[in-house]
Motif scaffolding. Structure first.
Motif, PDB file in Angstrom:
ATOM      1  N   VAL A  73       8.845   5.837 -59.124  1.00  0.00           N
ATOM      2  CA  VAL A  73      10.167   5.332 -59.432  1.00  0.00           C
ATOM      3  C   VAL A  73      10.428   4.135 -58.524  1.00  0.00           C
ATOM      4  O   VAL A  73      10.253   4.237 -57.298  1.00  0.00           O
ATOM      5  N   GLU A  78      14.009   4.456 -67.920  1.00  0.00           N
ATOM      6  CA  GLU A  78      14.876   4.022 -66.832  1.00  0.00           C
ATOM      7  C   GLU A  78      16.069   4.971 -66.733  1.00  0.00           C
ATOM      8  O   GLU A  78      16.378   5.693 -67.683  1.00  0.00           O
ATOM      9  N   ASP A 118      13.198   0.817 -57.534  1.00  0.00           N
ATOM     10  CA  ASP A 118      14.582   0.387 -57.655  1.00  0.00           C
ATOM     11  C   ASP A 118      14.664  -0.974 -58.330  1.00  0.00           C
ATOM     12  O   ASP A 118      13.647  -1.538 -58.765  1.00  0.00           O
ATOM     13  N   PHE A 165      20.417   8.445 -55.326  1.00  0.00           N
ATOM     14  CA  PHE A 165      20.082   7.173 -55.966  1.00  0.00           C
ATOM     15  C   PHE A 165      21.355   6.315 -56.021  1.00  0.00           C
ATOM     16  O   PHE A 165      22.413   6.789 -56.447  1.00  0.00           O
ATOM     17  N   TYR A 183      17.027   2.253 -62.104  1.00  0.00           N
ATOM     18  CA  TYR A 183      15.724   2.660 -61.576  1.00  0.00           C
ATOM     19  C   TYR A 183      14.737   2.747 -62.739  1.00  0.00           C
ATOM     20  O   TYR A 183      15.071   3.267 -63.805  1.00  0.00           O
ATOM     21  N   ARG A 184      13.536   2.226 -62.517  1.00  0.00           N
ATOM     22  CA  ARG A 184      12.515   2.220 -63.557  1.00  0.00           C
ATOM     23  C   ARG A 184      11.390   3.183 -63.174  1.00  0.00           C
ATOM     24  O   ARG A 184      10.992   3.267 -62.017  1.00  0.00           O
ATOM     25  N   GLY A 210      21.417   5.244 -61.168  1.00  0.00           N
ATOM     26  CA  GLY A 210      21.719   6.081 -60.032  1.00  0.00           C
ATOM     27  C   GLY A 210      23.140   6.608 -60.088  1.00  0.00           C
ATOM     28  O   GLY A 210      24.044   5.958 -60.627  1.00  0.00           O
ATOM     29  N   GLU A 238      22.857   1.572 -59.937  1.00  0.00           N
ATOM     30  CA  GLU A 238      21.613   0.794 -59.880  1.00  0.00           C
ATOM     31  C   GLU A 238      20.615   1.318 -60.906  1.00  0.00           C
ATOM     32  O   GLU A 238      20.501   2.535 -61.134  1.00  0.00           O
TER      33      GLU A 238
END
Length: 224
Positions: free
Chosen positions: A211, A184, A213, A162, A168-169, A187, A166
């Motif tokens: 998931v 969330e 981005d 990941f 991620y949700r 990464g 960043e």
């Protein structure tokens, strides 16, 4: 570029704990997300808070006030030993010996409390259900387990690849197709990450999770 270190920054930073726990209204959460996109320091702090917030889901509120008790008979045994040793000493012993005995009692009592805490009953852990994961980004590897709770379903996600920093949700998909936010995470690049993601969807109503981005693209998904 890092965000300015002013009052506005401090106010948003103070909201990170609430944000990690899934709290705050939509406007507040949107403000925090926008701030995270430009503030590496707050992203790093959120990365430290997120695992702690996830573990809070395992806390049983009904057991918070419980006090561990020392093993039965320990107090009597200690006092009997002290009495026996005192009786064997001569009457000419100096008075400070009694102080040492009292200190010994206090130390043993403290140790007994620690032993009681270590042997306290531990509730059984909920069962883990391994689920298949479909990866849509060739650079990502991941596995996932699902844990059913009385309050909803927990997704234990492990993986690597990941994009570092960043956001991620994660969302859990209900049987009727609705998506419910599950948290969330940030990464970590090639480093392995483990995160616990929680949703109010009950296991019987959950059909999968996905998931996405920061741009909204799906990077992995799972069908239960």
């Amino acid at each position: 570029m890092s965000a300015p270190q002013g009052p506005a920054h401090r106010a948003l930073r103070e909201q990170l704990g609430v944000y990690a726990l899934g709290g705050g209204d939509p406007a507040e959460r949107a403000a925090v997300r926008a701030h995270l996109d430009g503030c590496a320091a707050c992203r790093a702090e959120l990365a430290e808070l997120t695992p702690v917030a996830a573990r809070l889901a395992d806390v049983d509120p009904d057991r918070l006030d419980e006090l561990a008790a020392p093993p039965p008979g320990l107090g009597e045994a200690v006092l009997a030993r002290i009495a026996a040793e005192s009786g064997a000493r001569t009457a000419g012993r100096r008075p400070q010996r009694r102080g040492w005995a009292l200190a010994a009692v206090a130390a043993v009592a403290a140790a007994a409390f620690g032993v009681g805490w270590l042997v306290r009953p531990v509730p059984p852990q909920p069962p883990l259900e391994r689920v298949a994961v479909q990866v849509d980004d060739a650079g990502i590897t991941a596995t996932a387990d699902v844990v059913p709770h009385t309050w909803g379903v927990e997704v234990k996600l492990s993986g690597a690849g990941f994009t570092a920093g960043e956001v991620y949700r994660v969302s859990v998909r209900e049987q009727d197709g609705d998506e419910v936010p599950a948290g969330e995470f940030l990464g970590t690049g090639p480093a392995e990450l483990d995160c616990n993601l929680n949703s109010s969807v009950l296991r019987a109503d959950a059909a999968g999770f996905r998931v996405v981005d920061a741009g909204g693209a799906v990077v992995l998904s799972s069908d239960f």
